[in-house]
Design an enzyme around this catalytic site. Structure first.
Site, PDB file in Angstrom:
ATOM      1  N   CYS A  11     -12.259   7.959   6.584  1.00  0.00           N
ATOM      2  CA  CYS A  11     -11.036   8.263   5.839  1.00  0.00           C
ATOM      3  C   CYS A  11      -9.797   7.744   6.576  1.00  0.00           C
ATOM      4  CB  CYS A  11     -10.940   9.766   5.622  1.00  0.00           C
ATOM      5  SG  CYS A  11      -9.352  10.305   4.990  1.00  0.00           S
ATOM      6  N   CYS A  14      -7.551  10.586   7.915  1.00  0.00           N
ATOM      7  CA  CYS A  14      -8.169  11.231   9.083  1.00  0.00           C
ATOM      8  C   CYS A  14      -7.991  10.339  10.313  1.00  0.00           C
ATOM      9  CB  CYS A  14      -9.646  11.506   8.826  1.00  0.00           C
ATOM     10  SG  CYS A  14      -9.983  12.917   7.749  1.00  0.00           S
ATOM     11  N   ASP A  37       5.448   6.632   4.178  1.00  0.00           N
ATOM     12  CA  ASP A  37       4.569   5.798   3.376  1.00  0.00           C
ATOM     13  C   ASP A  37       4.830   4.329   3.707  1.00  0.00           C
ATOM     14  OD1 ASP A  37       2.945   6.359   0.436  1.00  0.00           O
ATOM     15  OD2 ASP A  37       3.511   4.294   0.933  1.00  0.00           O
ATOM     16  N   HIS A  53      -9.900  17.605   6.009  1.00  0.00           N
ATOM     17  CA  HIS A  53     -10.205  16.573   5.016  1.00  0.00           C
ATOM     18  C   HIS A  53     -10.607  17.225   3.691  1.00  0.00           C
ATOM     19  CE1 HIS A  53     -11.475  12.677   3.410  1.00  0.00           C
ATOM     20  NE2 HIS A  53     -12.480  13.349   2.886  1.00  0.00           N
ATOM     21  N   ASN A  94      -1.167  13.002  -6.399  1.00  0.00           N
ATOM     22  CA  ASN A  94      -2.094  12.306  -7.293  1.00  0.00           C
ATOM     23  C   ASN A  94      -3.508  12.776  -6.973  1.00  0.00           C
ATOM     24  OD1 ASN A  94      -0.113  10.636  -8.569  1.00  0.00           O
ATOM     25  ND2 ASN A  94      -0.058   9.357  -6.737  1.00  0.00           N
ATOM     26  N   GLY A 100      -4.325   7.819 -10.448  1.00  0.00           N
ATOM     27  CA  GLY A 100      -4.140   6.658  -9.568  1.00  0.00           C
ATOM     28  C   GLY A 100      -4.245   6.970  -8.091  1.00  0.00           C
ATOM     29  N   THR A 102      -5.325   6.708  -4.533  1.00  0.00           N
ATOM     30  CA  THR A 102      -5.968   5.594  -3.823  1.00  0.00           C
ATOM     31  C   THR A 102      -6.573   6.019  -2.488  1.00  0.00           C
ATOM     32  OG1 THR A 102      -3.855   4.945  -2.847  1.00  0.00           O
ATOM     33  CG2 THR A 102      -4.486   3.834  -4.881  1.00  0.00           C
ATOM     34  N   HIS A 107      -2.958  14.671  -0.211  1.00  0.00           N
ATOM     35  CA  HIS A 107      -1.639  14.396   0.370  1.00  0.00           C
ATOM     36  C   HIS A 107      -0.561  14.647  -0.664  1.00  0.00           C
ATOM     37  CE1 HIS A 107      -3.313  10.658  -1.298  1.00  0.00           C
ATOM     38  NE2 HIS A 107      -2.085  10.334  -1.636  1.00  0.00           N
ATOM     39  N   HIS A 109       3.171  13.447  -1.738  1.00  0.00           N
ATOM     40  CA  HIS A 109       4.268  12.491  -1.599  1.00  0.00           C
ATOM     41  C   HIS A 109       5.579  13.266  -1.698  1.00  0.00           C
ATOM     42  CE1 HIS A 109       1.896   8.726  -2.536  1.00  0.00           C
ATOM     43  NE2 HIS A 109       1.110   9.618  -3.125  1.00  0.00           N
TER      44      HIS A 109
HETATM   45  P1  AMP Z   1      -2.056   7.782  -3.543  1.00  0.00           P
HETATM   46  O1  AMP Z   1      -2.015   6.491  -4.301  1.00  0.00           O
HETATM   47  O2  AMP Z   1      -1.386   8.932  -4.223  1.00  0.00           O
HETATM   48  O3  AMP Z   1      -3.476   8.084  -3.097  1.00  0.00           O
HETATM   49  O4  AMP Z   1      -1.177   7.558  -2.246  1.00  0.00           O
HETATM   50  C1  AMP Z   1      -1.611   6.863  -1.128  1.00  0.00           C
HETATM   51  C2  AMP Z   1      -0.387   6.360  -0.430  1.00  0.00           C
HETATM   52  O5  AMP Z   1      -0.755   5.996   0.878  1.00  0.00           O
HETATM   53  C3  AMP Z   1       0.256   5.137  -1.086  1.00  0.00           C
HETATM   54  O6  AMP Z   1       1.589   5.440  -1.467  1.00  0.00           O
HETATM   55  C4  AMP Z   1       0.212   4.077   0.021  1.00  0.00           C
HETATM   56  O7  AMP Z   1       1.347   3.273   0.067  1.00  0.00           O
HETATM   57  C5  AMP Z   1       0.082   4.933   1.266  1.00  0.00           C
HETATM   58  N1  AMP Z   1      -0.559   4.285   2.392  1.00  0.00           N
HETATM   59  C6  AMP Z   1      -1.716   3.566   2.397  1.00  0.00           C
HETATM   60  N2  AMP Z   1      -2.021   3.158   3.649  1.00  0.00           N
HETATM   61  C7  AMP Z   1      -1.036   3.652   4.457  1.00  0.00           C
HETATM   62  C8  AMP Z   1      -0.776   3.582   5.856  1.00  0.00           C
HETATM   63  N3  AMP Z   1      -1.591   2.926   6.695  1.00  0.00           N
HETATM   64  N4  AMP Z   1       0.340   4.177   6.331  1.00  0.00           N
HETATM   65  C9  AMP Z   1       1.171   4.836   5.498  1.00  0.00           C
HETATM   66  N5  AMP Z   1       0.979   4.961   4.176  1.00  0.00           N
HETATM   67  C10 AMP Z   1      -0.112   4.367   3.648  1.00  0.00           C
HETATM   68 ZN    ZN Z   2      -9.529  12.502   5.575  1.00  0.00          ZN
END
Ligand code: AMP
Ligand code: ZN
Length: 121
Positions: A11, A14, A37, A53, A94, A100, A102, A107, A109
């Protein structure tokens, strides 16, 4: 408090919390970690992450409710420290494909620093 030691080797978040992937740290305590972010969608865009996690909101329950309450109190603290409490901010979690999501580690935002886009709700 929920199992803080629960983590997933594969992850990204993590790994960030264990210092294996760099991050722009904003806040941390025993139960959560916050960082900027990498693709900010507003002048202030912070991710606030429980150390445990949990995949997303579907894994929140009565047993880990204290942890989630703690994460939200950290969000409040961060909002004051970042100077966004007065003018306001938006918190988004999300959860799952239609939203969406990812990164499959719960987490929140925290978006602020400008008039945010049109509200969906
Ligand atoms: P989500 O799409 O809601 O799962 O949000 C995941 C967020 O993680 C996205 O806004 C990405 O820009 C952010 N993200 C992905 N990799 C990193 C990273 N290495 N450092 C900081 N933010 C990240
Ligand atoms: Zn994790």
């Amino acid at each position: 408090m929920a199992d803080v030691m629960r983590y997933d080797d594969n992850c990204l978040f993590c790994k960030i919390m264990r210092g294996e992937v760099p991050s722009d740290r904003v806040y941390e305590d025993s139960f959560c970690y916050a960082f900027r972010d990498i693709h900010p969608q507003a002048p202030t865009h912070i991710l606030v992450v429980p150390r445990a996690h949990l995949v997303n909101v579907t894994e929140i329950n009565r047993e880990n409710g204290d942890l989630i309450g703690h994460v939200f109190s950290a969000i409040s603290k961060i909002a004051y420290r970042e100077g966004i409490a007065e003018e306001g901010f938006r918190v988004i979690a999300n959860s799952g494909p239609h939203a969406g999501q990812t990164v499959p580690h719960l987490h929140f935002h925290v978006l602020a620093g400008t008039q945010l886009g049109e509200k969906m709700v």
